[in-house]
Enzyme design. Structure first.
Site, short mmCIF file in Angstrom:
data_model
loop_
_atom_site.label_atom_id
_atom_site.label_comp_id
_atom_site.label_asym_id
_atom_site.label_seq_id
_atom_site.Cartn_x
_atom_site.Cartn_y
_atom_site.Cartn_z
CB ILE A 161 30.10 50.04 63.68
CG1 ILE A 161 28.97 50.45 64.64
CG2 ILE A 161 31.22 49.34 64.44
CD1 ILE A 161 28.25 49.28 65.28
NE ARG A 236 22.77 42.35 64.74
CZ ARG A 236 23.17 43.43 65.41
NH1 ARG A 236 24.35 43.42 66.01
NH2 ARG A 236 22.41 44.49 65.49
CD GLU A 265 24.72 37.29 71.62
OE1 GLU A 265 23.87 38.09 72.09
OE2 GLU A 265 25.64 37.65 70.86
CG HIS A 284 25.78 41.31 72.28
ND1 HIS A 284 24.88 40.61 71.51
CD2 HIS A 284 25.92 42.52 71.66
CE1 HIS A 284 24.48 41.35 70.50
NE2 HIS A 284 25.11 42.52 70.56
CB ALA A 286 31.48 45.69 71.73
#
Length: 331
Positions: A161, A236, A265, A284, A286
């Site tokens: 990423i 994270r 979360e 969360h 993306a």
């Protein structure tokens, strides 16, 4: 292989037992047990003890613990249906010789797109511009942004990423600095984390969460950034100290932040990150795109078919070396 038993604790993307059977036509005798999203895996010890392959849950609250792993004597693979693998105690699995695998890279483009989009949202004041018109106003006062070509962007964590983010920033003309323990693109400028923070107008985080990185981006590191800098976290949640982030925003040390991931979360209702005009919050998602959805299904089916056909798993994350996929020895 005969008498294989797949136990799934994974409950996204419509991958229930019927769909899994449809996607694995080469294994007509495969038994599949689904442990529901509201069920505690500890209440299904018999099914897990009989499993040869287990799909790990995404929720840390339903984690496959060391206690459960010790009873999983037939298990040849615990498969995470994600890049992360928080849903299983991978260290305990390693001690027991059970490989844990993930699905890296399936949503790298999606997350990279979001990170660069979030950067633009912050430095071009999209929300403030929208609010001005929505409230009947007009004009550029207070909305002067930055060109991406004028910015130095520090990428902390340069895996799949992080590299995808860098390629996008190259096209904008940004200067890219990188921090990662393993140089994967020698032509990049790699620097220590403290230097990365000090030299970056924008710090974007794409690091794994482990004992070494938990809370790593805290008061001390944020203080090293230039006043008015920005932070983006699409890696994270626990890597970024959220209390320290709030303090840096309140003091003006940071001008804004964009977060796709959080230490807890869903984000608690009383989180001080809520209701701020200088923070972009994202649930969360993306990595959630149509393309990523199809990619994860294809890679999961490939992984399951491989192991169920007697081959060694790929993308093992916990150091267990498997020469061929045979039932685990008695423990």
């Amino acid at each position: 292989m005969p008498d294989d038993h797949l136990v799934t604790l994974y409950h996204l993307n419509d991958l229930g037992p019927d769909e899994l059977r449809r996607l694995l036509p080469g294994h007509p005798d495969l038994r599949i047990t689904e442990i529901g999203p509201d069920e505690d895996p500890h209440d299904h010890r018999a099914a897990l003890a009989d499993a040869t392959v287990v799909l790990a849950p995404l929720e840390k609250e339903r984690r496959i613990t060391a206690e459960l792993l010790a009873q999983m004597r037939r298990c040849r693979l615990v498969q995470s249906v994600a890049v992360g693998f928080d849903g299983v105690d991978h260290r305990a699995a390693a001690e027991l010789g059970i490989p844990v695998a993930n699905l890296p890279g399936f949503n790298a483009d999606a997350v990279a797109d979001w990170a660069v989009g979030a950067l633009l949202y912050l430095v071009r004041h999209y929300a403030a511009g929208h609010a001005r018109i929505a409230e009947g106003g007009w004009g550029p006062e207070g909305l002067r942004g930055r060109d991406l070509a004028a910015l130095t962007v520090g990428i902390a964590g340069f895996g799949t990423i992080g590299r995808a983010v860098a390629r996008r920033l190259d096209a904008f003309g940004s200067r890219v600095l990188v921090h990662d323990p393993v140089p994967s693109e020698p032509e990049r400028e790699y620097v220590p984390l403290d230097e990365l923070a000090a030299r970056s107008d924008v710090l974007t985080l794409h690091m794994p969460l482990n004992d070494a990185t938990r809370g790593l981006v805290g008061d001390a590191l944020l203080a090293r950034m230039g006043r008015g800098a920005y932070v983006i976290n699409a890696g994270r949640g626990g890597v970024l100290d959220e209390d320290a982030l709030v303090r840096a925003l309140d003091s003006g040390q940071l001008a804004g932040a964009a977060l796709d991931v959080f230490a807890e979360e869903p984000l608690p209702a009383d989180s001080p990150l809520r209701g701020r005009s200088d923070v972009l919050l994202n649930p969360h998602t993306a990595g959630v795109t149509h393309e990523a959805y199809h990619a994860i299904r294809a890679r999961l089916v490939e992984s399951l078919d491989r192991v169920l056909s007697g081959q060694a798993p790929r993308n093992v994350v916990n150091g267990v070396i498997v020469n061929h996929a045979q039932p685990a020895p008695a423990r």
